[in-house]
Scaffold this active site. Structure first.
Site, PDB file in Angstrom:
ATOM      1  N   HIS A 469       0.832  -1.206   0.000  1.00 25.75           N
ATOM      2  CA  HIS A 469       0.000   0.000   0.000  1.00 25.75           C
ATOM      3  C   HIS A 469       0.871   1.263   0.000  1.00 25.75           C
ATOM      4  CE1 HIS A 469      -3.672   2.351   1.233  1.00 25.75           C
ATOM      5  NE2 HIS A 469      -2.726   3.158   1.666  1.00 25.75           N
ATOM      6  N   GLU A 470       1.771   1.348   0.965  1.00 19.59           N
ATOM      7  CA  GLU A 470       2.607   2.553   1.054  1.00 19.59           C
ATOM      8  C   GLU A 470       3.545   2.665  -0.145  1.00 19.59           C
ATOM      9  OE1 GLU A 470       1.695   4.710   3.008  1.00 19.59           O
ATOM     10  OE2 GLU A 470       0.428   3.456   4.280  1.00 19.59           O
ATOM     11  N   HIS A 473       1.769   4.429  -2.922  1.00 16.51           N
ATOM     12  CA  HIS A 473       1.869   5.889  -2.771  1.00 16.51           C
ATOM     13  C   HIS A 473       3.240   6.380  -3.235  1.00 16.51           C
ATOM     14  CE1 HIS A 473      -1.873   6.804  -0.805  1.00 16.51           C
ATOM     15  NE2 HIS A 473      -1.633   6.074   0.262  1.00 16.51           N
ATOM     16  N   HIS A 476       3.586   6.746  -6.868  1.00 19.52           N
ATOM     17  CA  HIS A 476       2.873   7.944  -7.317  1.00 19.52           C
ATOM     18  C   HIS A 476       3.795   9.160  -7.234  1.00 19.52           C
ATOM     19  CE1 HIS A 476      -1.403   9.950  -7.260  1.00 19.52           C
ATOM     20  NE2 HIS A 476      -0.768  10.135  -8.401  1.00 19.52           N
TER      21      HIS A 476
END
Length: 678
Positions: A469-470, A473, A476
Site C-alpha cells: 500500500h505505502e 503511494h 505515485h
C-alpha cells in the site's frame, strides 16, 4: 546564518538533506530566514510594474518559498518519524508563524488582484492543459483561503487558521504520548499462554532494554496486535484493548476531547466564513464526491450491501467462541482472538504459519521486483545517502533506460519517537525548474515487526499488504512527470490519492507474486502451494465485518464535519450516535475512536476518510484490467503509469481514470472482490 546548513544548497548526492549537519537549534532561525526570503519573493511579484501574466505572476508565485518548503518538509517529517520534546516545542512555536506567513500571501488583496487579472485574461486560452490547471488551482486557492473576505471576517479567518494549526499539532502529540505512556509489564510466564515465540521474544527484549524482568507489551502495532490475536488471558486482553481504545480519553493532561470540540467548532466557523454550510461542504467542493449527500449515499450503499454479512461474521465468531468455552457475551477484546482461531480452523491458517515466509528483506526485494516487472524500475541501495535515523535505508531508483528517477527512504520499525501507523511522504517533490527535471525524494514510514536476537523481522500478511500500500503511494511520487510542484505526485484529490496505493494491495493475493516473495527464512523453501491457496481462500474471511468497520470510520468523520452549529455536547455520546448503524458489539462506556482519530484531527482526511472506500471502488475496477490482461502485463502497467502515476494533479481525476480505464468505474468489482456478491 551562513553556517546554518538548512539555508545553503545541499552539497550532497541528489541534493538530499544532510541530516547529520542539522542541529535542532538551527530549525527556528532557518524557518524565520526562509519566511523572510519568501516574503521578499512575494513582494517582488506585487511590485512588478509590468502587466500581470501567467509567467510573472502565477509561475512566480508557484516558485516562491522553495527554501521554506524544503525546510518544512525536513522538519515536519522528522516531527512525525523521529521526534522529541525539543522538536515538538519548535513545532508548536513555528506552526502559527507558518500559518501567518501563508495567510499573508492568500489574504493579500494586491496579489489576488494580479492573479484575477491573469485568470480573466485572454492569455488563459493560450495555455496548455497543465498551465490552465495551475492557473485555475491558484485562483481557487486564493478564494478558498479567504481572499474575498473583508474587514473583521478576514481578521477572524487569520485567528481561526492560526489556532487550528496549534490544536491539530497538539492532538497528534497527545496521541503519541498516550501510546507511549502505556505498558503491560508481565513477570508471570503462565499469564502469557497462547502467545507465539516471536511475540514473547520481542516483549522480553523490550523489558531487557528497560532493565526489567519478564515481558513488556506496548500499544505499538507489532506488540499490540499479536497480543490481541493470541493471548489466552482474557483479562489481560481486555486491559490492552481498553488502554488502546481510550487513548486521548483519560481526563488527564493528554485528553483530546476538549481539543476535538475546539477543532470542530473552528472548522465550522471557518467554513461558514467562506460561505459554506459545513466543513464537509467546503472540503468536498474540491473532491470527486463534490458534496456530503454524495458521500452519505455512497457509504449507505456499501453499508446496505455489507451489514448483513458483517452481522453474520460476528455471529459466526461468537458461536465459535461459545464452543471454545466463552460463557460470556463476545466482547471487542475477544473478537480478534477468536476470529484468528476460527480462521485457523476453517482454513488451516494463521499469521504464525505465514510469517516465516515473509522475511522483511525478501518482501522488500519482492516489492521492488514487482515494480521492475510492471514499470522497469530498479532500486540500488546507496549508503552514502544519509537517512534521518540509523535504521533508515536509502535507495536510488532508476528507470528502465538507466535514467535516475528518485531517492527512496524506507523506515520500517517502531520507535517511541515515531507516530503509529504507516505513511508515505516526501522531502522533495518532482518538478521542472529552469528546464531541469528536479527528481523527488520519497519516503515510506512503517511500524513493522522488529528483528530479535533469534530471528529476523518476519511480517504478518497484513504488514505485507501495508508495505504494498505505502509503496503504491511512493510510486505515485517517484514516477511523477509534471512541470509544477504543486501538481506533482500525490497532490491530487483526497478521494483519488488512495487509488495508486490500494491497487498495489491486489498483488498480495496473486499466486505468482507470492511464490516470488514467500521464501522461508531458515530453509529457503518457497511458500507451499497449499499455503498460498489458503491465503487466497481466506482473503474474504470476515470481509463484511472489515467493510462495516471502515464505514464506521467514514460515518464518524462525516458526522463531525457536517455539523453546522457549534458542538457543545459529549464527544463520546456524539460518536456513539454517529456510528450506531454500524455497531456490531454492545457499547462500552467512555470509549471512543475520535480521541485518537489522527487521520481527521491531525491529518488531511477531515471530511475525506470515506476516500479509502471510494478509492477501493476505483482500484478494484482498475485491477480488473490487470486480471484480464495479466498481472504483470507491461502494456497495462505502462498505461496506468502514463495516465495515472505520472500525471499527478494536472487534470481532474475522473478524466485521468477514464483515460486509463476507458470509462467510469463500477462498484461491482469491489463487491465481488469482497465476496459480497457472486
Amino acid at each position: 546564518m551562513n553556517h546554518n546548513p538548512l539555508l545553503i544548497p545541499f552539497d550532497t548526492i541528489h541534493q538530499t538533506a544532510p541530516f547529520h549537519l542539522i542541529k535542532e537549534e538551527q530549525y527556528l532561525p532557518a524557518f524565520k530566514e526562509a519566511m523572510k526570503l519568501g516574503k521578499m519573493e512575494i513582494d517582488a511579484i506585487i511590485a512588478n510594474d509590468d502587466a500581470p501574466t501567467f509567467s510573472n505572476t502565477i509561475e512566480a508565485l508557484e516558485s516562491s518559498g522553495q527554501l521554506l518548503g524544503t525546510i518544512s518538509s525536513i522538519f515536519f517529517n522528522l516531527n512525525h518519524a523521529e521526534t522529541n520534546e525539543t522538536i515538538q516545542e519548535i513545532a508548536r512555536e513555528v506552526s502559527p508563524l507558518l500559518t501567518e506567513y501563508s495567510n499573508d500571501i492568500w489574504l493579500n488583496p494586491a496579489l489576488f488582484e494580479k492573479v484575477k487579472t491573469v485568470f480573466n485574461s485572454t492569455e488563459k486560452t493560450m495555455l496548455n492543459v497543465e498551465q490552465q490547471k495551475l492557473l485555475d488551482d491558484t485562483h481557487k486557492a486564493f478564494v478558498r483561503k479567504g481572499a474575498l473576505l473583508e474587514g473583521a471576517a478576514k481578521v477572524r479567518y487569520r485567528e481561526i487558521t492560526k489556532e487550528l494549526s496549534t490544536l491539530t499539532l497538539q492532538f497528534g502529540e497527545n496521541v503519541l504520548a498516550e501510546t507511549n505512556a502505556y505498558q503491560l509489564h508481565i513477570t508471570d510466564r503462565d499469564a502469557l499462554t497462547g502467545l507465539p515465540d516471536g511475540a514473547l521474544e520481542a516483549a522480553s527484549a523490550l523489558a531487557k532494554s528497560e532493565e526489567k524482568e519478564g515481558w513488556i507489551f506496548s500499544l505499538q502495532f507489532p506488540s499490540y496486535f499479536p497480543f490481541m490475536k493470541y493471548a489466552d488471558n482474557r483479562e489481560l486482553r481486555q486491559q490492552m484493548y481498553m488502554a488502546h481504545a481510550s487513548r486521548g480519553n483519560n481526563n488527564n493532561e493528554r485528553d483530546n476531547k476538549s481539543i476535538i470540540q475546539k477543532i470542530i467548532n473552528l472548522r465550522i466557523e471557518k467554513a461558514q466564513l467562506m460561505g459554506f454550510e459545513t466543513h464537509a461542504h467546503f472540503v468536498l467542493e474540491e473532491q470527486m464526491a463534490l458534496k456530503p449527500d454524495t458521500v452519505y449515499m455512497f457509504l449507505q450503499e456499501l453499508l446496505e450491501a455489507s451489514i448483513r454479512f458483517a452481522k453474520e461474521d460476528v455471529k459466526e465468531v461468537a458461536d465459535f467462541a461459545q464452543k471454545e468455552g466463552l460463557n460470556e457475551e463476545l466482547q471487542r477484546w475477544d473478537y480478534m482472538y477468536y476470529s484468528e482461531k476460527l480462521k485457523a480452523q476453517k482454513f488451516g491458517l494463521n499469521d504464525e504459519m505465514t510469517k516465516p515466509y515473509f522475511q522483511l528483506e525478501n518482501v522488500e526485494k519482492g516489492v521492488f521486483s514487482l515494480a521492475e516487472k510492471l514499470y522497469g524500475l530498479s532500486f540500488q541501495l546507496n549508503d552514502n545517502i544519509e537517512g534521518y535515523h540509523q535504521e533508515v535505508k536509502t535507495y536510488e531508483v532508476f528507470d528502465e533506460d538507466g535514467t535516475f528517477l528518485s531517492v527512496f527512504y524506507v523506515d520500517y520499525h517502531p520507535r517511541p519517537t515515531k507516530q503509529g501507523g504507516a505513511w508515505m511522504t516526501s522531502f522533495r517533490d518532482q518538478h521542472i525548474q529552469k528546464d531541469s527535471d528536479i527528481r523527488p525524494h520519497i519516503s515510506i514510514v512503517c511500524n513493522f515487526t522488529r528483528p530479535t536476537e533469534k530471528q529476523p523481522s518476519l511480517l504478518t500478511f497484513m504488514e505485507v499488504t501495508t508495505f504494498l500500500h505505502e509503496f503504491g503511494h511512493a510510486l505515485h511520487g517517484m514516477l511523477s512527470k509534471v512541470t509544477y510542484e504543486s501538481l506533482s505526485g500525490t497532490s491530487v484529490y483526497r478521494d483519488f490519492v488512495e487509488l495508486p496505493s490500494q491497487i498495489m494491495e491486489n498483488w498480495a493475493i496473486q499466486r505468482e507474486w507470492l511464490q516470488e516473495v514467500g521464501v522461508h527464512y531458515k530453509t529457503g523453501e518457497v511458500i507451499p502451494e497449499e499455503l498460498i491457496q489458503k491465503l487466497i481462500d481466506s482473503d474474504n474471511f470476515q470481509s463484511g465485518y472489515a467493510m462495516v468497520r471502515q464505514l464506521s470510520f467514514g460515518l464518524n468523520d462525516m458526522a463531525w464535519h457536517t455539523l453546522s452549529v457549534p458542538f457543545e455536547g459529549d464527544v463520546i455520546a456524539f460518536e456513539k450516535k454517529a456510528i450506531e448503524k454500524t455497531e456490531l458489539f454492545a457499547p462500552i462506556e467512555n470509549l471512543a475512536v475520535s480521541t485518537a482519530f489522527s487521520h481527521i484531527f491531525d491529518g488531511g482526511y477531515a471530511s475525506g476518510y470515506y476516500g479509502y472506500k471510494w478509492a477501493e471502488v476505483l482500484d478494484a475496477d482498475a485491477f480488473d484490467v490487470f486480471l484480464k490482461n495479466g498481472i504483470y502485463n507491461r502494456e497495462t502497467a505502462q498505461k496506468f503509469r502514463h495516465e495515472i502515476l505520472e500525471k499527478g494533479g494536472t487534470q481532474h481525476p475522473m478524466k485521468l481514470y477514464k483515460a486509463f480505464r476507458g470509462g467510469e468505474p463500477s462498484i461491482e468489482p469491489l463487491l465481488r472482490r469482497s465476496g459480497l456478491i457472486k
